[in-house]
Design an enzyme around this catalytic site. Structure first.
Site, mmCIF file in Angstrom:
data_model
loop_
_atom_site.group_PDB
_atom_site.id
_atom_site.type_symbol
_atom_site.label_atom_id
_atom_site.label_comp_id
_atom_site.label_asym_id
_atom_site.label_seq_id
_atom_site.Cartn_x
_atom_site.Cartn_y
_atom_site.Cartn_z
ATOM 1 N N HIS A 21 0.851 -1.191 0.000
ATOM 2 C CA HIS A 21 0.000 0.000 0.000
ATOM 3 C C HIS A 21 0.889 1.244 0.000
ATOM 4 O O HIS A 21 2.110 1.150 0.166
ATOM 5 C CB HIS A 21 -0.958 -0.004 1.205
ATOM 6 C CG HIS A 21 -0.280 -0.066 2.534
ATOM 7 N ND1 HIS A 21 -0.392 -1.139 3.390
ATOM 8 C CD2 HIS A 21 0.534 0.795 3.152
ATOM 9 C CE1 HIS A 21 0.315 -0.923 4.472
ATOM 10 N NE2 HIS A 21 0.899 0.248 4.362
HETATM 11 P P1 TYD Z 1 -1.571 -2.512 7.761
HETATM 12 O O1 TYD Z 1 -0.970 -1.150 7.896
HETATM 13 O O2 TYD Z 1 -2.406 -2.779 6.546
HETATM 14 O O3 TYD Z 1 -0.455 -3.640 7.890
HETATM 15 P P2 TYD Z 1 0.799 -4.068 6.987
HETATM 16 O O4 TYD Z 1 1.222 -2.889 6.186
HETATM 17 O O5 TYD Z 1 1.825 -4.486 7.975
HETATM 18 O O6 TYD Z 1 0.399 -5.207 6.128
HETATM 19 O O7 TYD Z 1 -2.422 -2.785 9.084
HETATM 20 C C1 TYD Z 1 -3.075 -4.023 9.272
HETATM 21 C C2 TYD Z 1 -4.303 -3.762 10.102
HETATM 22 O O8 TYD Z 1 -3.917 -3.372 11.436
HETATM 23 C C3 TYD Z 1 -5.168 -2.628 9.590
HETATM 24 O O9 TYD Z 1 -6.162 -3.091 8.729
HETATM 25 C C4 TYD Z 1 -5.748 -2.016 10.852
HETATM 26 C C5 TYD Z 1 -4.764 -2.344 11.929
HETATM 27 N N1 TYD Z 1 -3.936 -1.179 12.368
HETATM 28 C C6 TYD Z 1 -4.437 -0.328 13.325
HETATM 29 O O10 TYD Z 1 -5.563 -0.474 13.822
HETATM 30 N N2 TYD Z 1 -3.658 0.717 13.767
HETATM 31 C C7 TYD Z 1 -2.423 0.936 13.260
HETATM 32 O O11 TYD Z 1 -1.725 1.895 13.693
HETATM 33 C C8 TYD Z 1 -1.914 0.056 12.237
HETATM 34 C C9 TYD Z 1 -0.559 0.261 11.648
HETATM 35 C C10 TYD Z 1 -2.713 -0.984 11.831
#
Ligand code: TYD
Length: 138
Positions: free
Chosen positions: A56
């Site tokens: 993303h």
């Molecule tokens: P995401 O940033 O999509 O993870 P990655 O980039 O590591 O694959 O985050 C995964 C999920 O975690 C997201 O859908 C919601 C939750 N989340 C939070 O609630 N707060 C946060 O600060 C972060 C980073 C994620």
């Protein structure tokens, strides 16, 4: 911290290190190494080594990523197509991830990733589709 330099591209950060092998080490993310005033810190762990995370970009969020344990392979693609690749395997190193950059991460099973973030969590700040990222007007 109004005079913090604005950075457009990713770059590696070397944090200060105190201590020695007999007592252990402390690293510090001091003001002079931060490119923004942190609003949030989160960490990830126990990521299976066959999983690719991230995938993303963010409209506004800027981050500094650190592998405080283990190894992270981080790929950052800028909106103009320029690609930056990093292997984070030292607890005293970080990488600045700019806004509007598509980033993906692979982890060793023992990796602990700490991210220092410039904004609070906001799902509306995510661009989760690669075609949408390429179409976006930064
Ligand atoms: P995401 O940033 O999509 O993870 P990655 O980039 O590591 O694959 O985050 C995964 C999920 O975690 C997201 O859908 C919601 C939750 N989340 C939070 O609630 N707060 C946060 O600060 C972060 C980073 C994620």
């Amino acid at each position: 911290m109004e005079n913090m330099k604005h950075h457009q591209n990713p770059f590696q950060i070397e944090f200060s290190q105190h201590g020695d092998p007999t007592i252990g080490f402390i690293s510090v993310a001091e003001k002079d190494k931060l490119t923004f005033v942190p609003k949030r810190v989160y960490w990830t762990y126990y990521t299976p080594d066959d999983v690719c995370r991230g995938g993303h970009a963010h409209w506004q969020l800027e981050q500094i990523m650190i592998a405080v344990a283990g190894k992270i392979e981080l790929t950052i693609e800028m909106h103009n197509g320029q690609v930056f690749e990093y292997v984070l395997d030292s607890p005293r190193q970080g990488v600045f991830i700019p806004k509007m950059s598509w980033h993906t991460m692979k982890y060793s099973r023992n990796a602990v990733q700490v991210c220092i973030a410039s904004m609070e969590y906001d799902e509306a700040d995510y661009i989760r589709s690669y075609p949408d990222f390429k179409k976006a007007q930064p």
